[in-house]
Design a protein around this motif. Structure first.
Motif, PDB file in Angstrom:
ATOM      1  N   GLU A  14       0.820  -1.206   0.000  1.00  0.00           N
ATOM      2  CA  GLU A  14       0.000   0.000   0.000  1.00  0.00           C
ATOM      3  C   GLU A  14       0.861   1.267   0.000  1.00  0.00           C
ATOM      4  O   GLU A  14       0.549   2.235  -0.690  1.00  0.00           O
ATOM      5  CB  GLU A  14      -0.964  -0.003   1.189  1.00  0.00           C
ATOM      6  N   SER A  71     -10.011  -0.721  -3.540  1.00  0.00           N
ATOM      7  CA  SER A  71      -8.950  -1.062  -2.585  1.00  0.00           C
ATOM      8  C   SER A  71      -7.590  -0.810  -3.231  1.00  0.00           C
ATOM      9  O   SER A  71      -7.489  -0.620  -4.440  1.00  0.00           O
ATOM     10  CB  SER A  71      -9.069  -2.531  -2.189  1.00  0.00           C
ATOM     11  N   ARG A  73      -5.498  -3.086  -3.639  1.00  0.00           N
ATOM     12  CA  ARG A  73      -5.333  -4.228  -4.540  1.00  0.00           C
ATOM     13  C   ARG A  73      -5.940  -3.938  -5.905  1.00  0.00           C
ATOM     14  O   ARG A  73      -5.409  -4.351  -6.929  1.00  0.00           O
ATOM     15  CB  ARG A  73      -5.964  -5.480  -3.943  1.00  0.00           C
ATOM     16  N   ASP A  74      -7.066  -3.227  -5.923  1.00  0.00           N
ATOM     17  CA  ASP A  74      -7.686  -2.837  -7.195  1.00  0.00           C
ATOM     18  C   ASP A  74      -6.781  -1.893  -7.982  1.00  0.00           C
ATOM     19  O   ASP A  74      -6.761  -1.915  -9.203  1.00  0.00           O
ATOM     20  CB  ASP A  74      -9.035  -2.137  -6.964  1.00  0.00           C
ATOM     21  N   ALA A  76      -3.504  -1.819  -7.782  1.00  0.00           N
ATOM     22  CA  ALA A  76      -2.174  -2.405  -7.981  1.00  0.00           C
ATOM     23  C   ALA A  76      -1.832  -2.619  -9.449  1.00  0.00           C
ATOM     24  O   ALA A  76      -0.658  -2.631  -9.815  1.00  0.00           O
ATOM     25  CB  ALA A  76      -2.056  -3.721  -7.214  1.00  0.00           C
ATOM     26  N   ASN A 132       3.690  -7.672 -10.288  1.00  0.00           N
ATOM     27  CA  ASN A 132       2.753  -7.417  -9.208  1.00  0.00           C
ATOM     28  C   ASN A 132       3.441  -7.074  -7.891  1.00  0.00           C
ATOM     29  O   ASN A 132       4.268  -7.842  -7.393  1.00  0.00           O
ATOM     30  CB  ASN A 132       1.842  -8.635  -9.039  1.00  0.00           C
ATOM     31  N   TYR A 134       2.100  -6.984  -4.946  1.00  0.00           N
ATOM     32  CA  TYR A 134       1.722  -7.896  -3.855  1.00  0.00           C
ATOM     33  C   TYR A 134       2.563  -9.165  -3.898  1.00  0.00           C
ATOM     34  O   TYR A 134       2.907  -9.715  -2.846  1.00  0.00           O
ATOM     35  CB  TYR A 134       0.219  -8.196  -3.891  1.00  0.00           C
TER      36      TYR A 134
END
Length: 149
Positions: A14, A71, A73-74, A76, A132, A134
């Motif tokens: 984040e 989020s 994650r969205d 990313a 990515n 994450y």
């Protein structure tokens, strides 16, 4: 003297995503204000432009609006980590990195950057693929090295 890994300055995905989306400059302005505004509209997020125009609106305010419905994650897919950072973090070669990508352990981000080669006189452009964020933060040395053996 060993080279520093750019990603070492970030504590979590984040933190990296926020930094990249708000950064300006060479290879870091991943989403323009106009693109952020389109995302806001596409997601039916209520948002008022400063003085009615994008130019006076802060990217931070736009990102905060996006985060009311999306989020990290969205978001990313709009940023990513270079292969070099993965190789440095996990002490692996480019060939080993490519094996991890081929085995679907490391995933490409939805974004890539296009840069002009400054060392050639003609306008030669190349794409750097991003991976990515994450995956970068969630994978461990144990997982990486077990997958390579």
């Amino acid at each position: 003297m060993s080279e520093e890994n750019y990603m070492d300055q970030f504590d979590d995905p984040e933190d990296f995503i926020r930094h990249q989306l708000l950064a300006n400059g060479y290879c870091s302005d991943t989403l323009t204000k106009k693109e952020m505004y389109h995302l806001i509209k596409d997601n039916n997020i209520e948002f008022q432009l400063s003085k009615g125009v994008i130019e006076y609106t802060k990217k931070k305010d736009m990102l905060d609006a996006l985060l009311t419905k999306l989020s990290y994650r969205d978001l990313a897919d709009y940023v990513g980590v270079l292969r070099k950072s993965f190789c440095m973090k996990f002490n692996i070669t480019i060939d080993e990195f490519n094996i991890l990508v081929a085995n679907d352990l490391i995933h490409k981000s939805g974004s890539f950057i296009t840069v002009r080669n400054p060392y050639k006189t003609n306008a030669t452009w190349s794409k750097w693929c991003w991976y990515n964020v994450y995956d970068y933060f969630e994978l461990t040395d144990e997982i990486i090295h077990r997958s390579l053996n």
